[in-house]
Design a protein around this motif. Structure first.
Motif, mmCIF file in Angstrom:
data_model
loop_
_atom_site.group_PDB
_atom_site.id
_atom_site.type_symbol
_atom_site.label_atom_id
_atom_site.label_comp_id
_atom_site.label_asym_id
_atom_site.label_seq_id
_atom_site.Cartn_x
_atom_site.Cartn_y
_atom_site.Cartn_z
ATOM 1 N N HIS A 93 29.698 -4.398 8.281
ATOM 2 C CA HIS A 93 30.183 -3.392 8.609
ATOM 3 C C HIS A 93 29.204 -1.945 8.775
ATOM 4 O O HIS A 93 28.218 -1.673 9.623
ATOM 5 C CB HIS A 93 31.846 -2.672 7.735
ATOM 6 C CG HIS A 93 31.664 -1.385 8.669
ATOM 7 N ND1 HIS A 93 32.424 -1.291 9.554
ATOM 8 C CD2 HIS A 93 32.001 -0.619 7.577
ATOM 9 C CE1 HIS A 93 32.459 0.374 10.065
ATOM 10 N NE2 HIS A 93 31.794 0.893 8.771
ATOM 11 N N PHE A 94 29.042 -2.511 7.737
ATOM 12 C CA PHE A 94 27.649 -1.722 6.875
ATOM 13 C C PHE A 94 26.349 -2.522 7.519
ATOM 14 O O PHE A 94 25.376 -1.413 8.111
ATOM 15 C CB PHE A 94 26.956 -2.416 5.074
ATOM 16 C CG PHE A 94 25.371 -1.866 4.972
ATOM 17 C CD1 PHE A 94 25.249 -0.185 4.637
ATOM 18 C CD2 PHE A 94 24.214 -2.449 5.145
ATOM 19 C CE1 PHE A 94 25.065 0.229 4.389
ATOM 20 C CE2 PHE A 94 23.541 -2.013 4.204
ATOM 21 C CZ PHE A 94 23.182 -1.046 4.299
ATOM 22 N N LYS A 96 26.068 -3.607 10.540
ATOM 23 C CA LYS A 96 26.418 -2.615 12.111
ATOM 24 C C LYS A 96 25.662 -1.973 11.988
ATOM 25 O O LYS A 96 25.209 -1.080 12.811
ATOM 26 C CB LYS A 96 27.956 -2.886 12.691
ATOM 27 C CG LYS A 96 28.160 -4.653 13.236
ATOM 28 C CD LYS A 96 29.866 -4.239 12.958
ATOM 29 C CE LYS A 96 29.966 -5.850 13.952
ATOM 30 N NZ LYS A 96 31.493 -6.162 14.291
ATOM 31 N N GLN A 97 25.968 -0.587 11.283
ATOM 32 C CA GLN A 97 26.511 1.005 11.410
ATOM 33 C C GLN A 97 24.483 0.915 10.685
ATOM 34 O O GLN A 97 24.056 1.921 11.764
ATOM 35 C CB GLN A 97 26.731 1.396 9.793
ATOM 36 C CG GLN A 97 28.017 1.236 9.954
ATOM 37 C CD GLN A 97 28.868 2.877 11.542
ATOM 38 O OE1 GLN A 97 29.536 1.702 12.908
ATOM 39 N NE2 GLN A 97 28.558 3.996 11.121
ATOM 40 N N LYS A 98 23.682 0.501 10.130
ATOM 41 C CA LYS A 98 22.289 0.249 9.778
ATOM 42 C C LYS A 98 22.133 -0.479 11.138
ATOM 43 O O LYS A 98 20.684 0.311 11.457
ATOM 44 C CB LYS A 98 22.107 -0.443 9.010
ATOM 45 C CG LYS A 98 20.560 -0.358 8.751
ATOM 46 C CD LYS A 98 19.776 -1.657 7.184
ATOM 47 C CE LYS A 98 18.461 -1.616 7.368
ATOM 48 N NZ LYS A 98 18.068 -2.551 6.652
ATOM 49 N N ASN A 100 23.156 0.740 14.137
ATOM 50 C CA ASN A 100 23.062 1.668 15.410
ATOM 51 C C ASN A 100 22.510 2.400 15.031
ATOM 52 O O ASN A 100 22.016 3.138 15.534
ATOM 53 C CB ASN A 100 24.599 1.682 14.992
ATOM 54 C CG ASN A 100 25.454 0.765 16.060
ATOM 55 O OD1 ASN A 100 25.353 -0.090 16.729
ATOM 56 N ND2 ASN A 100 26.941 0.858 15.961
ATOM 57 N N GLN A 101 22.051 2.923 13.826
ATOM 58 C CA GLN A 101 21.507 3.805 13.466
ATOM 59 C C GLN A 101 19.292 4.188 13.747
ATOM 60 O O GLN A 101 18.994 4.575 13.363
ATOM 61 C CB GLN A 101 21.591 4.515 11.307
ATOM 62 C CG GLN A 101 20.949 5.770 11.574
ATOM 63 C CD GLN A 101 21.631 5.655 9.696
ATOM 64 O OE1 GLN A 101 21.956 4.517 8.732
ATOM 65 N NE2 GLN A 101 21.298 6.851 8.958
#
Length: 137
Positions: A93-94, A96-98, A100-101
């Motif tokens: 999850h981390f 994926k968020q990284k 996307n960011q």
């Protein structure tokens, strides 16, 4: 790329040396594949850490309830977690968020008071474009 500091920010309880600036080229629960500069995730059993190190793993997640084998070098980084499966999910999850960011950093951001304002703006813009096209007929 996932870096040592990223993983340490999520799982601060560690053992071994800090690999600041080092990126993990792979993250895997598979011990019998080449894990060059990899982070090993022992989902099924902690019994295969030795094989993962021989295959290139440079760090591992580790269940805090499990005893660390004597063959593990003192400098080998272990991220001590309560539950390896949950930690693996959190790491995915981390990442994926990284990602996307990082993608968003090069994108234009639309900032509105609410999503409905953004939708209204998009709908109004679409209507104006349609009227311009009709006026040329």
């Amino acid at each position: 790329m996932l870096f040592y500091e990223d993983v340490k920010s999520i799982f601060p309880h560690t053992r071994g040396i800090q690999l600041n600036g080092v990126g993990f080229h792979a993250v895997s629960p598979l011990y019998d594949i080449r894990l060059e500069k990899g982070l090993y995730v022992p989902l099924v059993s902690h019994d295969h850490l030795f094989e993962s190190i021989n295959n290139g793993a440079i760090a591992s997640l580790w269940d805090g309830k499990e005893e660390v084998p004597r063959f593990v070098p003192n400098h080998f980084p272990l991220f001590i977690v309560k539950d390896v499966q949950s930690a693996f999910n959190e790491l995915i999850h981390f990442y994926k968020q990284k990602n996307n960011q990082e993608k968003w950093e090069i994108m234009t951001k639309f900032i509105c008071n609410s999503e409905s304002n953004l939708i209204k703006s998009i709908d109004a813009g679409s209507l104006k474009d349609q009227k311009k096209q009709k006026g040329g007929e």
